[in-house]
Design an enzyme around this catalytic site. Structure first.
Site, short mmCIF file in Angstrom:
data_model
loop_
_atom_site.label_atom_id
_atom_site.label_comp_id
_atom_site.label_asym_id
_atom_site.label_seq_id
_atom_site.Cartn_x
_atom_site.Cartn_y
_atom_site.Cartn_z
N GLY A 13 65.99 27.36 33.93
CA GLY A 13 67.35 26.95 34.26
C GLY A 13 68.32 28.11 34.23
N ARG A 15 71.15 30.91 33.12
CA ARG A 15 71.19 31.96 32.11
C ARG A 15 71.95 31.49 30.87
NH1 ARG A 15 70.27 37.20 31.36
NH2 ARG A 15 71.78 38.48 30.24
N GLU A 37 62.70 31.11 31.97
CA GLU A 37 62.88 31.64 33.32
C GLU A 37 64.32 31.30 33.67
OE1 GLU A 37 63.82 31.70 37.21
OE2 GLU A 37 63.32 29.72 36.49
N CYS A 74 63.39 27.13 41.37
CA CYS A 74 63.48 28.48 40.81
C CYS A 74 62.91 29.53 41.75
CB CYS A 74 62.84 28.55 39.44
SG CYS A 74 61.09 28.17 39.40
#
Length: 185
Positions: A13, A15, A37, A74
């Site tokens: 998801g 940062r 990630e 992603c």
């Protein structure tokens, strides 16, 4: 995540969300690892021979990947890097035709939609980026329109705002004057 039986966390998801999880995991009496990630703009390199020989197929595949699930994967191709050329111009034109036919799609949450709209607005207002195409407008709440922008490598390298993720169906095509510029980007 605070329960003592939890020994690790996996996360995909944003940062900010990932960093919050890392902070919480480190603050536990028994710190645990977080495998995260977080927020990549997933660069794609388009090479001259591929562009020359497969322009239409590359544009079709790119738009399909960009718009899949309202761009909320992603692996979304948020950055395209290529040498300036007539073949790249053809790719941009073919991409624009497909994007303009792309329907708006409902994003996962109102917050994700607002963040996407804000990121797209920032790119739209950035004098170092040009709009190449915008998808169809939506009629329901939280529907994101696909966007493709174009910038030159010199501008991209000089402006960190162009290097930020726009989580959703938005991508920036960076036109490079040389292979060295491609490496720098």
């Amino acid at each position: 995540m605070l329960h003592p039986l939890i020994k690790a966390v996996g996360f995909t998801g944003s940062r900010s969300g990932g960093l919050a999880l890392i902070k919480a995991a480190q603050a536990r009496p028994e710190p645990i690892p977080v495998y995260a990630e977080m927020s990549s703009i997933n660069p794609v390199l388009l090479f001259p021979a591929a562009l020359q020989n497969r322009t239409q197929a590359l544009a079709e595949g790119f738009v399909a990947s960009l718009t899949l699930g309202a761009g909320q994967f992603c692996t979304n191709p948020g950055l395209v890097i290529a040498l300036k050329s007539a073949a790249l111009d053809s790719f941009i034109a073919a991409t624009a035709q497909r994007i303009e036919r792309s329907p708006a799609q409902t994003m996962l949450t109102p917050g994700i939609f607002r963040a996407y709209a804000s990121a797209v607005n920032a790119l739209d207002e950035n004098p170092r980026a040009t709009v190449a195409a915008i998808g169809q407008a939506g009629s329901a709440p939280n529907q994101g329109q696909a966007h493709v922008f174009v910038s030159d490598a010199v501008d991209f390298l000089a402006d960190h705002n162009l290097q930020s993720e726009a989580f959703g169906a938005a991508s920036l095509i960076v036109q490079c004057a040389s292979v060295e510029e491609m490496r720098q980007v």
